[in-house]
Design a protein around this motif. Structure first.
Motif, mmCIF file in Angstrom:
data_model
loop_
_atom_site.group_PDB
_atom_site.id
_atom_site.type_symbol
_atom_site.label_atom_id
_atom_site.label_comp_id
_atom_site.label_asym_id
_atom_site.label_seq_id
_atom_site.Cartn_x
_atom_site.Cartn_y
_atom_site.Cartn_z
ATOM 1 N N LYS A 4 0.834 -1.200 0.195
ATOM 2 C CA LYS A 4 -0.141 -0.014 0.144
ATOM 3 C C LYS A 4 0.774 1.293 -0.029
ATOM 4 N N GLU A 5 1.906 1.194 0.906
ATOM 5 C CA GLU A 5 2.761 2.514 0.769
ATOM 6 C C GLU A 5 3.527 2.594 -0.385
ATOM 7 N N LYS A 8 1.021 4.256 -2.990
ATOM 8 C CA LYS A 8 1.009 5.684 -2.509
ATOM 9 C C LYS A 8 2.188 6.452 -3.098
ATOM 10 N N LYS A 12 2.221 9.050 -5.900
ATOM 11 C CA LYS A 12 2.819 10.420 -5.894
ATOM 12 C C LYS A 12 4.068 10.958 -6.907
ATOM 13 N N PRO A 113 -5.142 7.297 -3.698
ATOM 14 C CA PRO A 113 -4.305 6.370 -2.578
ATOM 15 C C PRO A 113 -4.626 6.360 -1.493
ATOM 16 N N GLU A 114 -5.488 7.342 -0.926
ATOM 17 C CA GLU A 114 -5.786 7.716 0.380
ATOM 18 C C GLU A 114 -6.868 6.456 0.956
#
Length: 116
Positions: A4-5, A8, A12, A113-114
């Motif tokens: 997940k990170e 994200k 970005k 993404p959040e």
């Protein structure tokens, strides 16, 4: 890095180069290829390559080198394999032609993404 990170961070990096129509598809329940697909497009070959370059550089700095990159030279569809995520950066025309969102419609579409 957690998938997940990683996702994200990649999104970005794409946003920093003004990537458009960024979509995330959670494919964990429909495929063993990866956990997430990231799909984005750019307006020209230079922008598509710049997005791919920024993803590669950003994720490498985070300790996640790319396993394989395909399509960089032509920049119509650049595929970047990070194991848990696969990044697809398209020209607008090729994105419409290949329509990965339709092909992977059994996955869960995530617009931001959040929301992972």
């Amino acid at each position: 890095m957690d998938p997940k990170e990683l996702t994200k961070t990649a999104v970005k990096a794409i946003e920093e180069k003004k990537g458009e129509n960024i979509k995330i598809i959670d494919i964990r329940k429909v495929s063993v290829l990866a956990d997430y697909f990231i799909i984005a497009d750019g307006t020209n070959a230079s922008q598509v390559q710049a997005m791919a370059d920024n993803v590669e550089e950003t994720l490498a700095k985070a300790g996640c080198p790319c396993r394989q990159i395909e399509g960089y030279r032509t920049a119509n569809w650049i595929l970047m394999d990070y194991g848990d995520i696969i990044v697809h950066v398209f020209s607008k025309e090729d994105r419409l032609f290949y329509d990965l969102e339709r092909i992977w419609r059994d996955g869960i579409m995530i617009d931001r993404p959040e929301n992972l």
